[in-house]
Design a protein around this motif. Sequence first.
Motif, mmCIF file in Angstrom:
data_model
loop_
_atom_site.group_PDB
_atom_site.id
_atom_site.type_symbol
_atom_site.label_atom_id
_atom_site.label_comp_id
_atom_site.label_asym_id
_atom_site.label_seq_id
_atom_site.Cartn_x
_atom_site.Cartn_y
_atom_site.Cartn_z
ATOM 1 N N SER A 1 -7.224 61.686 26.740
ATOM 2 C CA SER A 1 -6.135 62.708 26.995
ATOM 3 C C SER A 1 -5.435 61.636 28.179
ATOM 4 N N SER A 2 -4.312 61.253 28.871
ATOM 5 C CA SER A 2 -3.794 60.772 29.332
ATOM 6 C C SER A 2 -3.830 60.651 31.124
ATOM 7 N N ARG A 3 -4.552 62.344 31.274
ATOM 8 C CA ARG A 3 -4.940 62.775 32.887
ATOM 9 C C ARG A 3 -5.800 62.410 32.428
ATOM 10 N N GLU A 4 -6.665 62.178 31.604
ATOM 11 C CA GLU A 4 -8.297 61.729 32.199
ATOM 12 C C GLU A 4 -8.671 60.324 31.944
ATOM 13 N N GLN A 5 -7.690 59.414 31.466
ATOM 14 C CA GLN A 5 -7.841 58.391 31.345
ATOM 15 C C GLN A 5 -7.473 57.638 32.990
ATOM 16 N N LYS A 6 -6.246 58.851 33.465
ATOM 17 C CA LYS A 6 -5.928 58.420 34.840
ATOM 18 C C LYS A 6 -6.730 58.306 35.514
ATOM 19 N N ASP A 7 -7.399 59.669 35.031
ATOM 20 C CA ASP A 7 -8.560 60.303 36.515
ATOM 21 C C ASP A 7 -9.557 58.850 36.652
ATOM 22 N N ILE A 8 -10.264 58.051 35.708
ATOM 23 C CA ILE A 8 -11.348 57.962 35.361
ATOM 24 C C ILE A 8 -10.482 55.888 35.236
ATOM 25 N N ASN A 9 -9.417 55.881 35.811
ATOM 26 C CA ASN A 9 -8.743 54.609 34.877
ATOM 27 C C ASN A 9 -9.671 53.491 36.286
ATOM 28 N N PRO A 10 -10.384 52.160 36.765
ATOM 29 C CA PRO A 10 -10.832 51.881 37.111
ATOM 30 C C PRO A 10 -10.130 51.548 38.773
ATOM 31 N N ASP A 11 -8.978 51.417 38.065
ATOM 32 C CA ASP A 11 -8.119 50.760 39.942
ATOM 33 C C ASP A 11 -7.109 51.962 40.270
ATOM 34 N N ASN A 12 -7.769 53.026 39.874
ATOM 35 C CA ASN A 12 -7.616 54.271 40.886
ATOM 36 C C ASN A 12 -9.366 54.732 41.250
ATOM 37 N N ASN A 13 -10.148 53.687 40.839
ATOM 38 C CA ASN A 13 -10.892 54.045 41.683
ATOM 39 C C ASN A 13 -11.787 52.794 42.377
ATOM 40 N N THR A 14 -10.857 52.583 42.664
ATOM 41 C CA THR A 14 -11.614 50.940 43.304
ATOM 42 C C THR A 14 -12.823 51.095 44.432
ATOM 43 N N GLY A 15 -14.004 50.716 44.575
ATOM 44 C CA GLY A 15 -14.888 50.336 44.826
ATOM 45 C C GLY A 15 -16.040 51.358 44.964
ATOM 46 N N ALA B 1 -15.072 58.301 22.265
ATOM 47 C CA ALA B 1 -14.714 58.610 23.281
ATOM 48 C C ALA B 1 -15.588 57.668 24.259
ATOM 49 N N ALA B 2 -16.536 57.342 23.775
ATOM 50 C CA ALA B 2 -17.921 56.552 24.810
ATOM 51 C C ALA B 2 -17.523 55.069 24.709
ATOM 52 N N ASN B 3 -16.656 54.737 23.516
ATOM 53 C CA ASN B 3 -15.990 53.222 23.218
ATOM 54 C C ASN B 3 -14.869 53.222 24.291
ATOM 55 N N GLU B 4 -14.256 53.972 23.502
ATOM 56 C CA GLU B 4 -13.338 53.703 25.056
ATOM 57 C C GLU B 4 -13.054 53.704 26.610
ATOM 58 N N ILE B 5 -14.376 54.670 26.976
ATOM 59 C CA ILE B 5 -14.931 53.986 28.340
ATOM 60 C C ILE B 5 -14.862 53.176 28.513
ATOM 61 N N HIS B 6 -15.996 52.511 28.145
ATOM 62 C CA HIS B 6 -17.214 51.331 28.054
ATOM 63 C C HIS B 6 -16.231 50.029 27.879
ATOM 64 N N ALA B 7 -14.852 50.042 26.873
ATOM 65 C CA ALA B 7 -14.295 49.432 27.164
ATOM 66 C C ALA B 7 -13.478 49.530 28.254
ATOM 67 N N MET B 8 -12.613 50.169 29.090
ATOM 68 C CA MET B 8 -13.077 50.534 30.553
ATOM 69 C C MET B 8 -13.333 49.853 31.386
ATOM 70 N N VAL C 1 -19.085 57.676 37.513
ATOM 71 C CA VAL C 1 -20.073 57.623 36.077
ATOM 72 C C VAL C 1 -19.252 59.097 35.557
ATOM 73 N N PRO C 2 -18.500 58.698 34.614
ATOM 74 C CA PRO C 2 -17.535 59.657 33.677
ATOM 75 C C PRO C 2 -18.180 60.551 32.504
ATOM 76 N N GLN C 3 -17.945 61.524 32.626
ATOM 77 C CA GLN C 3 -18.554 63.136 31.785
ATOM 78 C C GLN C 3 -17.754 63.135 30.685
#
Length: 341
Positions: free
Chosen positions: A44-58, A76-83, A62-64
């Motif tokens: 979902s867009s809320r989940e994407q925002k939470d793990i977006n690398p730009d929002n988790n710098t440094g 889902a894993a393909n999308e996460i991998h692509a991030m 590990v996404p679950q």
Amino acid sequence: MKLYFAPLEGITTYIFRNAFNRIYGHVDKYFAPFIFPSENSPISSREQKDINPDNNTGINLVPQILTCRSNCFTKAANEIHAMGYNEINLNLGCPSGTVCAKGAGAGFLKDPSALQRFLDDIYTFAAAENLKISVKTRIGFDDPGEFPALLEIFNAFPVSELIVHPRIRSVFYKGEPRKEYFLYALEHSNNPLVYNGNIFTCSDYSDLLSSAGSSIDTIMSGRGLISDPSLADKLKGYTTDTDPTKFIRLHDTIYQGYREILSPDINVLYKMRELWTYWQTLFDGKEREIKQLMKAKKYEDYEENAYRIINFMNRQKDHPAYEKSVSRCLNDIKEKVSEMI
Ligand SMILES: Cc1cc2nc3c(=O)[nH]c(=O)nc-3n(C[C@H](O)[C@H](O)[C@H](O)COP(=O)(O)O)c2cc1C
């Protein structure tokens, strides 16, 4: 020792993580709360925002994923991998009734053959994609006696880390974790292990080590790190005290962070109230103020109570918010006095 921050849905959000990591740090890995993929919408867009690398710098994040369908997992894993993520964690511990009724989370432990087929699919996918999959599991659904058979299943796969929360589903998060089952895993697991459950203080950690010898090198903590954010510093030997200045910075950074992304006021206050259910353990004797804070519907009322409580810990009179709350108290008193005369 290595210390991992456990995921807590709705609490360890990217706002919380960034604040914690910047102010406290000393956490080796953070696990994001679960993503629950559906056929049509893997993330979902809320989940994407939470793990977006730009929002988790440094942050070593590990996404679950929480699912019992391998096609949903791989989408889902393909999308996460692509991030840009190379490790994904599988949730086999969620005790929620709705989740378990769908056969996911701890509910998946009830059906070991389906679990084995699922793991076959996702580890074949992971090998082809060069992805690591770690697993966070309970020790059974109804009975801890289920654990040896489950461990045998995990042993058949290259689980990058097996995080064991030694409770069965029905106890949710209550009672003492069954450490003896973690000790069983230490003897019988082919995969690297991580202990999770009820590490609230340094003595909880030393008790765990003394029951297991020195063979535990990685632990995961959730409620302990939230309740006492200095716990990582304490466990790693950087301090023995809960630092009030750092706590104020943590509070203010999270509060501001939520004010920037949430509205109306009450939604921000819901988030803060949830955190205070953990933080209240730091403020013995302030039960009345905490009760008031939990009832606040406006920022002003929240702040007045929050800084009264926090300054009790710190007595840091030069904090601007403290001054604000003191001057508001004085004004209240002046108004009451003028009403009386
Ligand atoms: C409110 C709440 C939300 C949680 N959300 C998740 C989650 O999204 N994923 C997960 O694997 N575990 C979740 N957990 C379980 C924690 O990660 C952890 O396993 C549990 O709290 C026991 O560890 P602790 O005693 O260190 O807190 C949640 C627990 C609580 C209390």
